[in-house]
Each structure stands twice: as structure tokens, then as C-alpha cells.
Design a protein around this motif. Structure first.
Motif, PDB file in Angstrom:
ATOM      1  N   THR A  10       0.833  -1.206   0.000  1.00  0.00           N
ATOM      2  CA  THR A  10       0.000   0.000   0.000  1.00  0.00           C
ATOM      3  C   THR A  10       0.867   1.255   0.000  1.00  0.00           C
ATOM      4  N   GLY A  11       1.896   1.265   0.845  1.00  0.00           N
ATOM      5  CA  GLY A  11       2.773   2.417   0.931  1.00  0.00           C
ATOM      6  C   GLY A  11       3.507   2.693  -0.367  1.00  0.00           C
ATOM      7  N   ILE A  12       4.005   1.641  -1.007  1.00  0.00           N
ATOM      8  CA  ILE A  12       4.725   1.801  -2.281  1.00  0.00           C
ATOM      9  C   ILE A  12       3.786   2.343  -3.358  1.00  0.00           C
ATOM     10  N   ALA A  13       2.561   1.818  -3.399  1.00  0.00           N
ATOM     11  CA  ALA A  13       1.583   2.280  -4.395  1.00  0.00           C
ATOM     12  C   ALA A  13       1.250   3.759  -4.177  1.00  0.00           C
ATOM     13  N   LEU A  14       1.063   4.165  -2.919  1.00  0.00           N
ATOM     14  CA  LEU A  14       0.781   5.568  -2.620  1.00  0.00           C
ATOM     15  C   LEU A  14       1.963   6.458  -3.002  1.00  0.00           C
ATOM     16  N   PHE A  15       3.178   5.968  -2.768  1.00  0.00           N
ATOM     17  CA  PHE A  15       4.375   6.741  -3.107  1.00  0.00           C
ATOM     18  C   PHE A  15       4.460   6.960  -4.615  1.00  0.00           C
ATOM     19  N   MET A  16       4.101   5.947  -5.387  1.00  0.00           N
ATOM     20  CA  MET A  16       4.227   6.025  -6.841  1.00  0.00           C
ATOM     21  C   MET A  16       3.289   7.073  -7.454  1.00  0.00           C
ATOM     22  N   ILE A  17       2.143   7.311  -6.829  1.00  0.00           N
ATOM     23  CA  ILE A  17       1.185   8.262  -7.425  1.00  0.00           C
ATOM     24  C   ILE A  17       1.118   9.573  -6.665  1.00  0.00           C
ATOM     25  N   ARG A  18       2.051   9.792  -5.734  1.00  0.00           N
ATOM     26  CA  ARG A  18       1.978  10.929  -4.828  1.00  0.00           C
ATOM     27  C   ARG A  18       1.954  12.274  -5.552  1.00  0.00           C
ATOM     28  N   ASN A  19       2.626  12.359  -6.698  1.00  0.00           N
ATOM     29  CA  ASN A  19       2.733  13.638  -7.403  1.00  0.00           C
ATOM     30  C   ASN A  19       1.805  13.755  -8.613  1.00  0.00           C
ATOM     31  N   ALA A  36      -8.357  -4.926  -2.342  1.00  0.00           N
ATOM     32  CA  ALA A  36      -8.303  -4.344  -1.002  1.00  0.00           C
ATOM     33  C   ALA A  36      -9.124  -5.126   0.019  1.00  0.00           C
ATOM     34  N   LEU A  37      -9.786  -6.198  -0.391  1.00  0.00           N
ATOM     35  CA  LEU A  37     -10.438  -7.076   0.580  1.00  0.00           C
ATOM     36  C   LEU A  37      -9.400  -7.775   1.455  1.00  0.00           C
ATOM     37  N   ILE A  38      -8.156  -7.843   0.979  1.00  0.00           N
ATOM     38  CA  ILE A  38      -7.075  -8.437   1.752  1.00  0.00           C
ATOM     39  C   ILE A  38      -6.673  -7.455   2.847  1.00  0.00           C
ATOM     40  N   PRO A  39      -6.703  -7.857   4.130  1.00  0.00           N
ATOM     41  CA  PRO A  39      -6.300  -6.953   5.210  1.00  0.00           C
ATOM     42  C   PRO A  39      -4.886  -6.423   4.986  1.00  0.00           C
ATOM     43  N   GLY A  40      -4.727  -5.121   5.171  1.00  0.00           N
ATOM     44  CA  GLY A  40      -3.429  -4.493   4.945  1.00  0.00           C
ATOM     45  C   GLY A  40      -3.398  -3.712   3.653  1.00  0.00           C
ATOM     46  N   ILE A  41      -4.231  -4.112   2.682  1.00  0.00           N
ATOM     47  CA  ILE A  41      -4.404  -3.333   1.460  1.00  0.00           C
ATOM     48  C   ILE A  41      -5.549  -2.364   1.708  1.00  0.00           C
ATOM     49  N   SER A  42      -5.248  -1.095   1.778  1.00  0.00           N
ATOM     50  CA  SER A  42      -6.270  -0.091   2.084  1.00  0.00           C
ATOM     51  C   SER A  42      -7.285   0.021   0.948  1.00  0.00           C
ATOM     52  N   ARG A  43      -8.582  -0.014   1.294  1.00  0.00           N
ATOM     53  CA  ARG A  43      -9.614   0.118   0.275  1.00  0.00           C
ATOM     54  C   ARG A  43      -9.582   1.511  -0.341  1.00  0.00           C
ATOM     55  N   SER A  44      -9.557   2.534   0.519  1.00  0.00           N
ATOM     56  CA  SER A  44      -9.509   3.894  -0.015  1.00  0.00           C
ATOM     57  C   SER A  44      -8.204   4.121  -0.773  1.00  0.00           C
ATOM     58  N   GLY A  45      -7.107   3.589  -0.222  1.00  0.00           N
ATOM     59  CA  GLY A  45      -5.822   3.754  -0.881  1.00  0.00           C
ATOM     60  C   GLY A  45      -5.781   3.095  -2.246  1.00  0.00           C
ATOM     61  N   ALA A  46      -6.268   1.846  -2.321  1.00  0.00           N
ATOM     62  CA  ALA A  46      -6.226   1.099  -3.584  1.00  0.00           C
ATOM     63  C   ALA A  46      -7.069   1.774  -4.655  1.00  0.00           C
ATOM     64  N   THR A  47      -8.270   2.216  -4.288  1.00  0.00           N
ATOM     65  CA  THR A  47      -9.155   2.826  -5.286  1.00  0.00           C
ATOM     66  C   THR A  47      -8.651   4.200  -5.715  1.00  0.00           C
ATOM     67  N   ILE A  48      -8.114   4.965  -4.773  1.00  0.00           N
ATOM     68  CA  ILE A  48      -7.577   6.279  -5.117  1.00  0.00           C
ATOM     69  C   ILE A  48      -6.319   6.144  -5.978  1.00  0.00           C
ATOM     70  N   VAL A  49      -5.458   5.200  -5.634  1.00  0.00           N
ATOM     71  CA  VAL A  49      -4.250   4.946  -6.443  1.00  0.00           C
ATOM     72  C   VAL A  49      -4.643   4.572  -7.867  1.00  0.00           C
ATOM     73  N   ALA A  50      -5.614   3.656  -7.997  1.00  0.00           N
ATOM     74  CA  ALA A  50      -6.044   3.214  -9.331  1.00  0.00           C
ATOM     75  C   ALA A  50      -6.640   4.378 -10.124  1.00  0.00           C
ATOM     76  N   ALA A  51      -7.454   5.184  -9.457  1.00  0.00           N
ATOM     77  CA  ALA A  51      -8.095   6.313 -10.144  1.00  0.00           C
ATOM     78  C   ALA A  51      -7.074   7.358 -10.583  1.00  0.00           C
ATOM     79  N   MET A  52      -6.167   7.712  -9.694  1.00  0.00           N
ATOM     80  CA  MET A  52      -5.181   8.731 -10.032  1.00  0.00           C
ATOM     81  C   MET A  52      -4.179   8.223 -11.069  1.00  0.00           C
ATOM     82  N   ALA A  53      -3.879   6.930 -11.026  1.00  0.00           N
ATOM     83  CA  ALA A  53      -2.997   6.351 -12.041  1.00  0.00           C
ATOM     84  C   ALA A  53      -3.648   6.390 -13.419  1.00  0.00           C
TER      85      ALA A  53
END
Length: 278
Positions: free
Chosen positions: A135-144, A169-186
Motif C-alpha cells: 500500500t505504501g509503495i503504491a501511494l508513493f508512486m502516485i503521490r505527485n 483491497a479485501l485483503i487486510p493491509g491493502i487499504s480500500r480507499s488507498g487502492a481505489t484512489i491509487v487506481a483512479a489517479m494512475a
């Protein structure tokens, strides 16, 4: 009131606040709830049934907070989007399409949740540590990233990809909001639209889960025995979810996702280290 009863009430209030605070932000509420129970030794009464009832109630409280914050968007979509079916007013086509995209985005998580829900729920602390790092790596990749596509610029392909991210994101540790926001912004979607779509997408999935679980909740003896602690957890989750989401909306507007990325990337290895030393 005995000391044991006070401890029980405080424990459920703490867990409700904890889940509510972590639900909207991209650090995985389910993963952090599992971590809290493991490292703090906080166990839920009532066995599996008690844990199930607790999770259902605190998620329902978070859902109400999301409904309250996005009530204007929901009303706009309901009036203009559904009204388009009758009026065919071109000005309302954008809202109608957005509703369709929400329905499409809901399907992957709904299907996988029904088919593999029992297996996903068995995630361990070690798995949460690893998925937090992902989750952290995915958020870092789309941060800008600063997308330029709003609601009117979304496509069916966007909805499918974001829906698949929510399913992961159904897997615990994968943030639902994080995963969907990362996918959308990507996909080049503007961060405000990505945030709105993410949390409006949370609504049908949560409502569906509640409907499927009502019979289990009604027949659960733990609810009758622990309704006061559950009520405290519900209230705590609602308040914490409301203010946490408001805070996160402000962070998204400023483009400060790097803080959450750093948190997840740092916490994951720390969990592995603690597990190794135990």
C-alpha cells in the motif's frame, strides 16, 4: 459497575474509535484492527460471532459517516442521474454515467467477497505487514500525480480497473480507499474526483455486505449479551470516521499522500522485526 465491566466498555470504545479513524484513510482499517488485537492483546468477546458482529456494526457506523459527508453528492446523483432515465436531459448525462460507473466498480469486490470472503478473512499479522508495504509503495508512486479528468471524463474502463483495485483491497493491509484512489489517479483522474468516487463506491459494497449479514446478526447471541459495548463501539466508529474523512479530504486537496506512504512503508518492516524478535 465492576472494574471488569469498565474495562470491557473502554476496550470496545477504543476499538470503535480505532477502526473509525483508520477506515477512511489509506492505511487499512481491517489490517490495523488485526494488529491492535495481536500486539495489544485485545480480544473480542463472543468468539467468531462476536468479532463478526463488531466488524459489521463499526463498518455500518463508518458508512453512516460517509453518507452524511457526501449527502449532497448522493442527492445530486439521485435527482439528476436517475432523472436522466426519464428526461434524457443532456445536462444530466454525466451524473447518470457516474452512477453506472459506480455500479460497475462495485461488481468485482462483491463477487470476490462472496466467493473468497472466508479465505481472505484468515489473513495473518505477517500478511498485513507485507500488504501495508505494498500500500505504501503504491501511494508513493502516485503521490505527485495531478489528473485532469473529472466525473464527465471517466470511462467504463476506469470503473472496471478501480473496481478490481477495491476487490484486491479485501485483503487486510491493502487499504480500500488507498487502492481505489491509487487506481483512479494512475488513470489520470483528478484527485478530488478520485476521492469522491472512492467513497461513493464504498457505499454499495457496505450496504450489500450489511444486507447479506442481517440474518447472521439477528441470530447472533453475542449481540444480545454485548449490546452496550457494541453501542459504544458504533458511536466511537461513527465520530472517528466522520472527522477522519474530513481530515483526509483536506490532505487530498493539498496532495500530501506522501505521509501515508511513508507510514505504511515504515510500519511494515517494524511489524516483521517485532514478529521475528517474539
Amino acid at each position: 459497575m465492576e472494574l471488569e465491566q469498565v474495562y470491557l466498555l473502554l476496550k470496545y470504545l477504543f476499538l470503535g474509535l480505532f477502526q473509525g479513524f483508520t477506515e477512511p484513510i489509506p492505511i487499512s482499517s481491517s489490517g490495523h484492527l488485526l494488529l491492535a488485537q495481536h500486539f495489544l492483546g485485545v480480544e473480542l468477546e463472543g468468539g467468531e460471532g462476536g468479532a463478526f458482529t463488531f466488524e459489521l456494526l463499526v463498518n455500518s457506523a463508518s458508512l453512516i459517516a460517509v453518507l452524511l459527508i457526501y449527502k449532497d453528492d448522493i442527492m445530486r446523483l439521485a435527482i439528476r442521474g436517475l432523472g436522466y432515465i426519464k428526461t434524457k436531459n443532456p445536462a444530466d448525462k454525466k451524473e447518470f454515467d457516474f452512477i453506472i460507473y459506480l455500479l460497475i466498480g462495485t461488481i468485482p469486490a462483491g463477487v470476490i467477497g462472496v466467493l473468497l470472503g472466508d479465505y481472505i478473512a484468515e489473513a495473518s499479522v505477517a500478511i498485513v505487514a507485507g500488504t501495508l508495504m505494498i500500500t505504501g509503495i503504491a501511494l508513493f508512486m502516485i503521490r505527485n500525480l495531478r489528473g485532469n479528468r473529472g466525473e464527465g471524463g471517466m470511462t467504463i474502463k476506469d470503473a472496471i480497473i478501480i473496481g478490481l483495485a477495491q476487490a484486491v483491497a479485501l485483503i487486510p493491509g491493502i487499504s480500500r480507499s488507498g487502492a481505489t484512489i491509487v487506481a483512479a489517479m494512475a488513470r489520470g483522474i483528478h484527485q478530488e474526483t478520485a476521492l469522491r468516487y472512492s467513497f461513493l463506491l464504498f457505499i454499495p459494497v457496505s450496504v450489500g455486505g450489511m444486507i447479506l449479514s442481517i440474518s447472521d446478526l439477528v441470530s447472533n447471541d453475542a449481540f444480545a449479551d454485548l449490546w452496550i459495548p457494541y453501542l459504544l463501539a458504533f458511536a466511537g466508529s461513527f465520530v472517528a470516521s466522520y472527522f477522519s474523512l474530513k481530515w483526509f479530504m483536506n490532505i487530498m486537496a493539498k496532495g500530501n499522500l506522501i505521509y501515508f506512504a511513508a507510514y505504511c512503508v515504515v510500519v511494515g518492516p517494524i511489524i516483521f522485526l517485532v514478529l521475528y524478535l517474539q
